[in-house]
Design a protein around this motif. Structure first.
Motif, PDB file in Angstrom:
ATOM      1  N   THR A 292      -5.257   2.053  20.880  1.00 39.38           N
ATOM      2  CA  THR A 292      -6.334   0.525  21.322  1.00 39.38           C
ATOM      3  C   THR A 292      -6.916   1.510  20.556  1.00 39.38           C
ATOM      4  O   THR A 292      -8.454   2.325  21.204  1.00 39.38           O
ATOM      5  N   PHE A 293      -7.323   1.889  19.105  1.00 42.31           N
ATOM      6  CA  PHE A 293      -8.172   2.208  18.466  1.00 42.31           C
ATOM      7  C   PHE A 293      -8.627   1.723  16.740  1.00 42.31           C
ATOM      8  O   PHE A 293      -7.364   1.735  16.415  1.00 42.31           O
ATOM      9  N   ASN A 294      -9.796   1.924  16.277  1.00 44.31           N
ATOM     10  CA  ASN A 294      -9.550   1.199  14.761  1.00 44.31           C
ATOM     11  C   ASN A 294      -9.027   2.237  13.664  1.00 44.31           C
ATOM     12  O   ASN A 294      -9.646   3.315  14.011  1.00 44.31           O
ATOM     13  N   ARG A 295      -8.214   2.002  13.001  1.00 47.02           N
ATOM     14  CA  ARG A 295      -8.051   2.050  11.764  1.00 47.02           C
ATOM     15  C   ARG A 295      -7.977   1.721  10.370  1.00 47.02           C
ATOM     16  O   ARG A 295      -8.353   0.592  10.356  1.00 47.02           O
ATOM     17  N   ILE A 296      -7.713   3.276   9.434  1.00 47.77           N
ATOM     18  CA  ILE A 296      -8.177   2.360   8.303  1.00 47.77           C
ATOM     19  C   ILE A 296      -6.966   3.444   7.031  1.00 47.77           C
ATOM     20  O   ILE A 296      -6.785   5.071   7.524  1.00 47.77           O
ATOM     21  N   ARG A 297      -6.174   2.664   7.070  1.00 52.48           N
ATOM     22  CA  ARG A 297      -4.830   2.702   6.762  1.00 52.48           C
ATOM     23  C   ARG A 297      -5.270   2.423   4.800  1.00 52.48           C
ATOM     24  O   ARG A 297      -5.641   1.986   4.426  1.00 52.48           O
ATOM     25  N   ILE A 298      -5.271   4.093   3.629  1.00 53.30           N
ATOM     26  CA  ILE A 298      -5.742   3.921   2.918  1.00 53.30           C
ATOM     27  C   ILE A 298      -3.518   4.748   2.247  1.00 53.30           C
ATOM     28  O   ILE A 298      -2.906   5.179   2.279  1.00 53.30           O
ATOM     29  N   GLY A 299      -4.119   3.758   1.465  1.00 42.63           N
ATOM     30  CA  GLY A 299      -2.563   3.530   0.649  1.00 42.63           C
ATOM     31  C   GLY A 299      -2.291   4.609  -0.974  1.00 42.63           C
ATOM     32  O   GLY A 299      -3.462   5.130  -1.047  1.00 42.63           O
ATOM     33  N   ILE A 300      -1.535   5.083  -0.504  1.00 44.03           N
ATOM     34  CA  ILE A 300      -1.281   6.608  -1.045  1.00 44.03           C
ATOM     35  C   ILE A 300       0.323   6.295  -1.468  1.00 44.03           C
ATOM     36  O   ILE A 300       0.860   6.133  -3.015  1.00 44.03           O
ATOM     37  N   GLY A 301       0.605   4.984  -1.678  1.00 49.32           N
ATOM     38  CA  GLY A 301       2.059   4.598  -2.595  1.00 49.32           C
ATOM     39  C   GLY A 301       3.683   5.197  -1.747  1.00 49.32           C
ATOM     40  O   GLY A 301       3.541   6.108  -0.880  1.00 49.32           O
TER      41      GLY A 301
END
Length: 186
Positions: A125-134
């Motif tokens: 339980t922690f916030n995430r920002i996932r950034i796509g790299i394909g």
């Protein structure tokens, strides 16, 4: 206090690689607010500042990706920051290049930096920002792909995703993460 962690690998060799997109978002926030990472403790480079009126710690673990949690855990403990008051920013092979997704919890999805963080903190339980790299379009091994530089035709999408991720972090200083997540994930 809140904490924004960008995951990556230390050293110039890895600077503008796919796996270091979390570091690139921290760099963007530092540039926007004329800051530097002026502290080096707990196996990480960081600074404590105010963003949009909220006290915030910006962190780049210097442990290499697979051991990120070894830096994150002691910093959170030292500054008495709850994992729910942290965002971890990292690359995601399963999102197209330039796409970002915000989440409040979840598994590691095969990402070793997130795996280390979950193991060290004992929570998902922690916030995430996932950034796509394909994903690679050839038979290139995944490790070579994530440690590789972005292709010229990807740069515009990558730069846009870095800007949007930094915007989301700044917005989180003013509003609950769930609200920011619902807006950014539209």
């Amino acid at each position: 206090m809140k904490c924004i962690v960008g995951l990556g690998n230390p050293g110039k060799k890895y600077h503008y690689t796919r796996h270091n997109i979390g570091f690139l978002v921290i760099d963007e926030l530092l540039q926007r607010h004329q800051l530097t990472l002026d502290k080096n403790k707990f196996k990480g480079d960081y600074t404590v500042t105010h963003l949009n009126g909220e006290k915030c710690l910006l962190l780049k673990p210097q442990t290499f990706m697979n051991l990120s949690g070894e830096c994150i855990k002691p910093i959170l403990e030292y500054y008495h920051i709850n994992p729910e008051d942290m965002i971890v920013i990292y690359d995601d092979l399963d999102l197209p290049t330039g796409k970002i997704r915000l989440r409040q919890t979840g598994g590691h999805g095969g990402h070793n930096g997130v795996r280390s963080t979950i193991e060290q903190l004992g929570t998902k339980t922690f916030n995430r920002i996932r950034i796509g790299i394909g994903r690679p379009t050839t038979n290139m091994p995944i490790v070579n792909y994530v440690l590789g530089k972005f292709r010229k035709e990807e740069i515009s999408d990558v730069e846009d995703s870095i800007q949007r991720a930094a915007d989301a972090c700044e917005e989180w200083m003013k509003r609950p993460f769930l609200e920011v997540m619902n807006e950014w994930n539209k």
